[in-house]
Design an enzyme around this catalytic site. Structure first.
Site, PDB file in Angstrom:
ATOM      1  N   GLY A 251      21.832  46.231  33.339  1.00 43.61           N
ATOM      2  CA  GLY A 251      21.503  46.813  34.643  1.00 43.61           C
ATOM      3  C   GLY A 251      20.674  45.941  35.562  1.00 43.61           C
ATOM      4  O   GLY A 251      19.920  46.457  36.401  1.00 43.61           O
ATOM      5  N   SER A 252      20.839  44.623  35.490  1.00 42.77           N
ATOM      6  CA  SER A 252      20.053  43.781  36.410  1.00 42.77           C
ATOM      7  C   SER A 252      20.572  43.902  37.839  1.00 42.77           C
ATOM      8  O   SER A 252      19.788  43.831  38.796  1.00 42.77           O
ATOM      9  CB  SER A 252      20.026  42.321  35.946  1.00 42.77           C
ATOM     10  OG  SER A 252      21.282  41.710  36.094  1.00 42.77           O
TER      11      SER A 252
ATOM     12  N   MET B  50      31.758  48.745  31.900  1.00 43.30           N
ATOM     13  CA  MET B  50      32.775  48.036  31.120  1.00 43.30           C
ATOM     14  C   MET B  50      33.973  48.909  30.732  1.00 43.30           C
ATOM     15  O   MET B  50      34.539  48.746  29.659  1.00 43.30           O
ATOM     16  CB  MET B  50      32.122  47.443  29.849  1.00 43.30           C
ATOM     17  CG  MET B  50      31.035  46.433  30.150  1.00 43.30           C
ATOM     18  SD  MET B  50      31.607  45.058  31.191  1.00 43.30           S
ATOM     19  CE  MET B  50      32.570  44.122  30.004  1.00 43.30           C
TER      20      MET B  50
ATOM     21  N   HIS C 196      31.750  41.029  40.563  1.00 43.29           N
ATOM     22  CA  HIS C 196      32.380  40.217  39.516  1.00 43.29           C
ATOM     23  C   HIS C 196      31.823  38.797  39.607  1.00 43.29           C
ATOM     24  O   HIS C 196      31.725  38.243  40.710  1.00 43.29           O
ATOM     25  CB  HIS C 196      33.902  40.212  39.710  1.00 43.29           C
ATOM     26  CG  HIS C 196      34.616  39.472  38.630  1.00 43.29           C
ATOM     27  ND1 HIS C 196      34.782  39.987  37.359  1.00 43.29           N
ATOM     28  CD2 HIS C 196      35.189  38.244  38.610  1.00 43.29           C
ATOM     29  CE1 HIS C 196      35.439  39.106  36.613  1.00 43.29           C
ATOM     30  NE2 HIS C 196      35.694  38.044  37.353  1.00 43.29           N
TER      31      HIS C 196
ATOM     32  N   GLU D  95      43.572  49.491  42.020  1.00 47.15           N
ATOM     33  CA  GLU D  95      44.128  49.805  40.698  1.00 47.15           C
ATOM     34  C   GLU D  95      44.209  48.581  39.795  1.00 47.15           C
ATOM     35  O   GLU D  95      44.081  48.682  38.588  1.00 47.15           O
ATOM     36  CB  GLU D  95      45.506  50.461  40.853  1.00 47.15           C
ATOM     37  CG  GLU D  95      45.368  51.911  41.284  1.00 47.15           C
ATOM     38  CD  GLU D  95      46.681  52.663  41.255  1.00 47.15           C
ATOM     39  OE1 GLU D  95      47.496  52.403  40.360  1.00 47.15           O
ATOM     40  OE2 GLU D  95      46.877  53.500  42.146  1.00 47.15           O
TER      41      GLU D  95
ATOM     42  N   ASP E 241      39.700  43.751  39.157  1.00 48.60           N
ATOM     43  CA  ASP E 241      39.085  42.616  39.873  1.00 48.60           C
ATOM     44  C   ASP E 241      39.978  42.070  40.987  1.00 48.60           C
ATOM     45  O   ASP E 241      39.975  40.856  41.267  1.00 48.60           O
ATOM     46  CB  ASP E 241      38.745  41.463  38.895  1.00 48.60           C
ATOM     47  CG  ASP E 241      37.777  41.897  37.800  1.00 48.60           C
ATOM     48  OD1 ASP E 241      36.954  42.785  38.058  1.00 48.60           O
ATOM     49  OD2 ASP E 241      37.855  41.344  36.695  1.00 48.60           O
TER      50      ASP E 241
ATOM     51  N   GLU F  74      24.343  37.028  42.328  1.00 48.26           N
ATOM     52  CA  GLU F  74      24.784  38.435  42.335  1.00 48.26           C
ATOM     53  C   GLU F  74      23.690  39.350  42.874  1.00 48.26           C
ATOM     54  O   GLU F  74      23.947  40.283  43.636  1.00 48.26           O
ATOM     55  CB  GLU F  74      25.154  38.893  40.920  1.00 48.26           C
ATOM     56  CG  GLU F  74      26.391  38.243  40.341  1.00 48.26           C
ATOM     57  CD  GLU F  74      26.725  38.795  38.962  1.00 48.26           C
ATOM     58  OE1 GLU F  74      26.774  40.021  38.804  1.00 48.26           O
ATOM     59  OE2 GLU F  74      26.942  37.984  38.037  1.00 48.26           O
TER      60      GLU F  74
END
Ligand code: GRF
Length: 215
Positions: free
Chosen positions: A15-16, A93, A112, A145, A148, A177
């Site tokens: 959870g960073s 995930m 991502h 759908e 990534d 990120e």
């Protein structure tokens, strides 16, 4: 002040990125607030971060559900119960069912650790090193759908150094990120960027949705 968008964050682990969104939303001028953190794993450290920040948490394990559709329906129920406007995947995930993607289309973001469309899927940092690329980075996109592959909202670039290991590159990308996700969520939550006809449109052609190492 305009009404802040209500955000649900989906996590599975440390959870960073969630922490970077929590930090950004502490600014009363930030256009989004996190109202729910939902994990499919009870031991996800991100749940601790959420609780410390006073944010409601839910754990819904995917185990025990006969199908992806049924698991996703319960997730949607929890998000709706929390009156969520936008969903942010942050290290969640699990793949989503088509029905879930449709339900949240244009309202669900994912981050991502590569410059998409390069290196979709698992271990993108290792595959960037194998491919010998000299620049990599992070991408925030709307969820579609195909994994990534949704419309790109924002990207941040980092250099790939000659002696990089997978861990070193992953750490450099992760720092990017943490800058990028709050920027991308701000663009969407404020109405400055939105999904339209499979692309991302911007309210102003002057908006910057990219970050570079020197900035
Ligand atoms: C990040 O690298 C994110 O891009 C990927 O999973 C990782 C999650 O890390 N989807 P964290 O849980 O946010 O620390």
């Amino acid at each position: 002040m305009t009404v802040r968008k209500r955000v649900g964050v989906l996590i599975s682990g440390r959870g960073s990125n969630l922490a970077s969104l929590i930090q950004a939303s502490r600014d009363p001028g930030y256009p989004a607030e996190i109202v729910l953190v939902l994990s499919n794993k009870a031991d996800a450290y991100g749940l601790v971060r959420a609780k410390e920040a006073g944010i409601a948490t839910r754990v819904i394990s995917h185990k025990g559900f006969p199908s992806r559709e049924e698991f996703d329906a319960v997730i949607t129920g929890a998000l709706k119960e929390a009156r969520v406007d936008l969903v942010c995947n942050a290290g969640f995930m699990r793949l989503h069912s088509a029905a879930f993607v449709r339900e949240w289309s244009g309202r669900q973001l994912n981050i991502h650790p590569s410059l998409l469309p390069a290196f979709r899927g698992l271990r993108p940092q290792a595959r960037a090193l194998e491919a010998g690329v000299r620049v990599s980075g992070a991408t925030v996109h709307f969820v579609s759908e195909e994994m990534d592959a949704g419309p790109i909202i924002a990207q941040g670039a980092v250099p790939v150094l000659a002696d990089d290991t997978e861990d070193a590159l992953a750490a450099r990308i992760l720092a990017m990120e943490h800058r990028l996700y709050p920027l991308a969520l701000k663009l969407v939550a404020s109405g400055a960027a939105w999904q339209e006809n499979g692309r991302v449109e911007f309210a102003s052609s002057h908006l910057s949705a990219s970050l570079w190492p020197q900035k």
